[in-house]
Design an enzyme around this catalytic site. Structure first.
Site, PDB file in Angstrom:
ATOM      1  N   GLY A 192      11.883  -6.113  18.476  1.00 22.51           N
ATOM      2  CA  GLY A 192      12.254  -7.379  20.008  1.00 22.51           C
ATOM      3  C   GLY A 192      11.200  -7.864  20.184  1.00 22.51           C
ATOM      4  N   HIS A 193      10.772  -9.693  20.237  1.00 26.16           N
ATOM      5  CA  HIS A 193       9.925  -9.936  20.898  1.00 26.16           C
ATOM      6  C   HIS A 193      10.238 -10.473  22.096  1.00 26.16           C
ATOM      7  CE1 HIS A 193       8.675  -9.611  16.921  1.00 26.16           C
ATOM      8  NE2 HIS A 193       9.019 -10.436  16.241  1.00 26.16           N
ATOM      9  N   THR A 194       9.368 -10.907  22.856  1.00 24.95           N
ATOM     10  CA  THR A 194       9.246 -11.331  24.266  1.00 24.95           C
ATOM     11  C   THR A 194       9.104 -12.689  24.156  1.00 24.95           C
ATOM     12  OG1 THR A 194       9.767  -9.317  24.435  1.00 24.95           O
ATOM     13  CG2 THR A 194       9.596 -10.732  26.658  1.00 24.95           C
TER      14      THR A 194
ATOM     15  N   GLN B 263       7.561  -5.139  13.766  1.00 23.95           N
ATOM     16  CA  GLN B 263       7.048  -4.095  13.554  1.00 23.95           C
ATOM     17  C   GLN B 263       5.438  -4.199  12.673  1.00 23.95           C
ATOM     18  OE1 GLN B 263      10.150  -3.856  11.102  1.00 23.95           O
ATOM     19  NE2 GLN B 263      10.566  -3.867  13.643  1.00 23.95           N
TER      20      GLN B 263
ATOM     21  N   LYS C 194       3.622 -10.150  18.685  1.00 24.42           N
ATOM     22  CA  LYS C 194       3.601 -11.125  17.761  1.00 24.42           C
ATOM     23  C   LYS C 194       4.194 -12.265  17.934  1.00 24.42           C
ATOM     24  CE  LYS C 194       5.259  -8.023  15.799  1.00 24.42           C
ATOM     25  NZ  LYS C 194       5.098  -6.453  16.367  1.00 24.42           N
TER      26      LYS C 194
ATOM     27  N   ARG D 223      21.393   1.725  -4.216  1.00 24.13           N
ATOM     28  CA  ARG D 223      21.862  -0.046  -5.484  1.00 24.13           C
ATOM     29  C   ARG D 223      23.167   0.420  -4.869  1.00 24.13           C
ATOM     30  NH1 ARG D 223      19.022   2.309 -10.464  1.00 24.13           N
ATOM     31  NH2 ARG D 223      18.834   3.998  -8.778  1.00 24.13           N
TER      32      ARG D 223
ATOM     33  N   ASP E 114       4.569  -3.980  19.371  1.00 28.78           N
ATOM     34  CA  ASP E 114       4.306  -4.972  20.272  1.00 28.78           C
ATOM     35  C   ASP E 114       3.888  -5.257  20.914  1.00 28.78           C
ATOM     36  OD1 ASP E 114       7.346  -4.076  20.362  1.00 28.78           O
ATOM     37  OD2 ASP E 114       6.750  -1.756  21.100  1.00 28.78           O
TER      38      ASP E 114
ATOM     39  N   ASN F 281      15.524  -3.536  14.919  1.00 33.24           N
ATOM     40  CA  ASN F 281      14.781  -3.045  15.486  1.00 33.24           C
ATOM     41  C   ASN F 281      13.506  -3.567  16.262  1.00 33.24           C
ATOM     42  OD1 ASN F 281      13.852  -3.023  13.119  1.00 33.24           O
ATOM     43  ND2 ASN F 281      13.165  -1.585  12.727  1.00 33.24           N
TER      44      ASN F 281
HETATM   45  P1  GDP Z   1       5.974  -8.293  19.432  1.00 34.08           P
HETATM   46  O1  GDP Z   1       7.405  -7.145  19.186  1.00 34.08           O
HETATM   47  O2  GDP Z   1       4.318  -7.790  18.717  1.00 34.08           O
HETATM   48  O3  GDP Z   1       6.166  -9.933  19.369  1.00 34.08           O
HETATM   49  O4  GDP Z   1       6.102  -8.273  20.899  1.00 34.08           O
HETATM   50  P2  GDP Z   1       6.650  -7.837  22.312  1.00 34.08           P
HETATM   51  O5  GDP Z   1       7.334  -9.226  22.779  1.00 34.08           O
HETATM   52  O6  GDP Z   1       7.435  -6.267  21.955  1.00 34.08           O
HETATM   53  O7  GDP Z   1       5.655  -7.380  23.245  1.00 34.08           O
HETATM   54  C1  GDP Z   1       3.977  -8.072  23.655  1.00 34.08           C
HETATM   55  C2  GDP Z   1       4.680  -8.390  25.359  1.00 34.08           C
HETATM   56  O8  GDP Z   1       3.640  -8.176  25.787  1.00 34.08           O
HETATM   57  C3  GDP Z   1       5.891 -10.069  25.804  1.00 34.08           C
HETATM   58  O9  GDP Z   1       6.501  -9.282  26.773  1.00 34.08           O
HETATM   59  C4  GDP Z   1       4.580 -10.729  26.141  1.00 34.08           C
HETATM   60  O10 GDP Z   1       5.646 -11.430  26.627  1.00 34.08           O
HETATM   61  C5  GDP Z   1       3.370  -9.967  26.520  1.00 34.08           C
HETATM   62  N1  GDP Z   1       2.376 -10.964  26.194  1.00 34.08           N
HETATM   63  C6  GDP Z   1       1.058 -11.104  25.000  1.00 34.08           C
HETATM   64  N2  GDP Z   1       0.297 -11.221  25.226  1.00 34.08           N
HETATM   65  C7  GDP Z   1       0.113 -11.229  26.021  1.00 34.08           C
HETATM   66  C8  GDP Z   1      -1.265 -11.134  27.216  1.00 34.08           C
HETATM   67  O11 GDP Z   1      -2.531 -11.548  26.443  1.00 34.08           O
HETATM   68  N3  GDP Z   1      -1.236 -11.255  28.313  1.00 34.08           N
HETATM   69  C9  GDP Z   1      -0.084 -10.461  28.554  1.00 34.08           C
HETATM   70  N4  GDP Z   1      -0.072  -9.755  30.181  1.00 34.08           N
HETATM   71  N5  GDP Z   1       1.396  -9.836  28.207  1.00 34.08           N
HETATM   72  C10 GDP Z   1       1.041 -10.713  27.100  1.00 34.08           C
HETATM   73  P1  IMO Z   2       8.485  -5.087  16.621  1.00 32.50           P
HETATM   74  O1  IMO Z   2       8.376  -6.147  16.381  1.00 32.50           O
HETATM   75  C1  IMO Z   2       7.351  -1.458  17.762  1.00 32.50           C
HETATM   76  C2  IMO Z   2       9.846   2.614  15.649  1.00 32.50           C
HETATM   77  C3  IMO Z   2      11.104   3.048  16.649  1.00 32.50           C
HETATM   78  C4  IMO Z   2      10.729   4.697  15.827  1.00 32.50           C
HETATM   79  C5  IMO Z   2      10.130   3.419  13.972  1.00 32.50           C
HETATM   80  C6  IMO Z   2      11.107   3.837  13.230  1.00 32.50           C
HETATM   81  O2  IMO Z   2       8.887  -5.084  18.252  1.00 32.50           O
HETATM   82  O3  IMO Z   2       6.792  -4.930  16.736  1.00 32.50           O
HETATM   83  P2  IMO Z   2      13.334   2.135  13.123  1.00 32.50           P
HETATM   84  O4  IMO Z   2      14.671   2.068  13.699  1.00 32.50           O
HETATM   85  O5  IMO Z   2      12.390   0.958  13.018  1.00 32.50           O
HETATM   86  O6  IMO Z   2      14.159   2.700  11.874  1.00 32.50           O
HETATM   87  O7  IMO Z   2      12.761   3.419  13.599  1.00 32.50           O
HETATM   88  O8  IMO Z   2       9.887   2.402  14.211  1.00 32.50           O
HETATM   89  N1  IMO Z   2       9.697   0.802  15.889  1.00 32.50           N
HETATM   90  C7  IMO Z   2       9.448  -0.488  16.329  1.00 32.50           C
HETATM   91  N2  IMO Z   2       7.913   0.317  17.426  1.00 32.50           N
HETATM   92  N3  IMO Z   2       7.646  -1.668  17.425  1.00 32.50           N
HETATM   93  C8  IMO Z   2       8.656  -2.662  16.667  1.00 32.50           C
HETATM   94  O9  IMO Z   2       9.601  -3.859  16.744  1.00 32.50           O
HETATM   95  C9  IMO Z   2       9.578  -1.420  15.962  1.00 32.50           C
HETATM   96  N4  IMO Z   2      10.531  -1.547  15.202  1.00 32.50           N
HETATM   97  C10 IMO Z   2      10.597  -0.168  15.043  1.00 32.50           C
HETATM   98  O10 IMO Z   2      10.175   2.823  17.737  1.00 32.50           O
HETATM   99  O11 IMO Z   2       9.213   4.969  16.027  1.00 32.50           O
HETATM  100 MG    MG Z   3       8.155  -5.705  19.971  1.00 30.96          MG
END
Ligand code: GDP
Ligand code: IMO
Ligand code: MG
Length: 435
Positions: A40-42, A228, A16, A147, A13, A38
């Protein structure tokens, strides 16, 4: 251009999705190489009329939002087909054409029984649970290694598929019924469900390793985007509190079929503070008002499960480790804006483990569990930085924070996120290494 890898430096999170989006039309292929839904990209998309749309992607690579880019699901991914088509339909309904998506014939399929097993295993573990996302990720990778997994290509031969599902369920049904007191799963029902996706899936299935190699031979740019992050990697993360795949740069090669000699740049995304979802050690975690502040201002709630993320200060021991394990050439520091308004900003520079100073990640799990952060404190800033687009427009204290972080993590900070908006980013160096 060579292949470029993009990874998370912490526990996920980091932003990315936004970084991938920033590279946008300069990239010809975006490949997801590990994990599944698993992740989640916003991603925030702004329209010409000033309105904006938030897309939450779990399984699809974020490159799917760039029309000129071919998104690819590599062999290292585990695919939940119901989720795949749900996400594709969601994009179609919002006017995004996912037409060109390619899926590796060798990617593994998350079966309904693997979803069930993920949930019942966690329940069974009780206090020792991992805190997984419950999406069936671990059991599907376990099947791959044992396997007994089901691959995308198996869906096109019902006879083979039946044999494979039967073999997988022979043991699993015993476990489900006798250990977890669950009803046994019927082979026919699983096969029917999986085969029902085959026709829609068929045009997307490809030898993606070959496709990507040919693209590189033509001089095109391939971005390998991790799900991740470094500390969730099954080999280099905080085992057993990790995910079940290689989320570090090495996984990009085995998860896509691109050889290491073609990868020249590794971009790591580092949040300006630290978050973690699920269980496991976290040295700089804050259980006080500062932690609540970071969660609130940074909107730190899981994209996938909605769980509140655990929050803490930036840990540069982790940053240095990410540089070493991934061979990082460029960092993108995200969410610097969230630190605005703090009087002082602590940075963890090392750990104290029972009186002994550790400048590097302790290799021993118990040491990491007992690590107490050693902080250096930087002066904060109050000015709104979300409109800054040049490094020298940042307040002096924010500049000093970034320069100190750069020094501590040992690789250049090439871009800085200053807000949630798509263009709220300062670029200092070209992420593709052109300067
Ligand atoms: P990912 O899993 O690494 O793709 O990240 P997530 O999408 O789960 O979480 C990152 C969150 O931070 C998203 O809601 C983005 O819109 C937000 N975000 C990314 N860069 C910035 C930043 O520089 N500032 C702020 N305030 N939010 C950001
Ligand atoms: P992104 O791509 C944050 C964490 C879960 C748990 C552990 C194992 O959005 O950065 P799993 O379901 O993969 O077997 O769970 O990994 N986890 C993440 N935490 N961001 C993620 O993905 C994650 N994907 C898995 O919360 O602790
Ligand atoms: Mg995420």
């Amino acid at each position: 251009m060579p292949a470029v890898v993009l990874v998370g430096a912490q526990w996920g999170d980091e932003g990315k999705g936004k970084a991938t989006d920033l590279l946008g039309s300069r990239v010809d292929y975006v490949v997801k190489f590990n994990g599944g839904n698993n992740a989640g990209h916003t991603v925030v998309i702004e329209h010409a009329d000033g309105s904006s749309d938030k897309y939450a992607l779990h399984l699809l690579p974020s490159g799917i939002l760039t029309p000129t880019c071919t998104p690819v699901i590599g062999n290292g991914v585990v695919v939940d087909l119901e989720v795949l088509f749900h996400e594709l339909d969601g994009l179609l309904a919002r006017g995004v054409d996912p037409g060109k998506l390619l899926i590796s014939a060798n990617a593994h399929v998350i079966t309904p029984y693997n979803r069930t097993l993920d949930k019942v295993t966690e329940r069974f573990l009780g206090a020792r649970k991992i805190g997984t996302t419950g999406r069936g990720i671990g059991p599907t990778y376990a099947d791959k290694m044992s396997r007994t997994g089901i691959r995308i290509q198996d869906l096109f031969d019902r006879h083979i598929l039946e044999q494979k599902v039967e073999a997988a369920l022979a043991v699993k049904n015993q476990v489900l019924a006798k250990l977890y007191n669950r009803r046994a799963v019927e082979v026919g029902a699983v096969v029917d469900e999986l085969v029902s996706y085959a026709a829609r899936l068929a045009p997307m299935v490809a030898d993606t390793s070959l496709v990507l190699q040919q693209a590189l031979d033509r001089g095109e740019t391939v971005l390998l985007e991790a799900g991740q992050a470094t500390l969730l990697d099954v080999d280099f993360g905080t085992y057993p509190f990790v995910t079940s795949s290689n989320a570090t740069a090495g996984g990009a090669c085995t998860g896509s079929g691109i050889p290491p000699t073609r990868v020249e740049r590794v971009i790591a995304i580092l949040k300006a503070y630290t978050t973690r979802v699920g269980e496991g050690p976290f040295p700089t975690e804050l259980h006080d008002a500062d932690g609540d502040y970071l969660r609130k201002v940074g909107a730190e709630y899981g994209t996938t499960t909605g769980r509140p993320r655990r929050c803490g200060w930036l840990d540069t021991v982790i940053g240095r480790y990410a540089t070493r394990i991934n061979g990082v050439t460029d960092f993108v520091v995200t969410k610097l804006d969230v630190l605005t308004g703090l009087e002082q900003v602590p940075i963890c520079v090392a750990y104290d483990v029972e009186g002994v100073r550790h400048d590097e990640m302790p290799v021993n799990q118990s040491d990491f569990h007992h690590a107490r952060p050693i902080y250096e404190t930087m002066p904060g800033w109050w000015e709104d930085i979300s409109g800054c687009r040049q490094f020298d427009e940042l307040p002096a204290n924010a500049q000093a924070y970034i320069l100190r972080v750069e020094q501590l993590i040992g690789a250049r900070v090439s871009a800085i996120g200053v807000g949630a908006a798509r263009d709220a980013i300062i670029q200092r160096h070209d992420l593709l290494g052109q300067d």
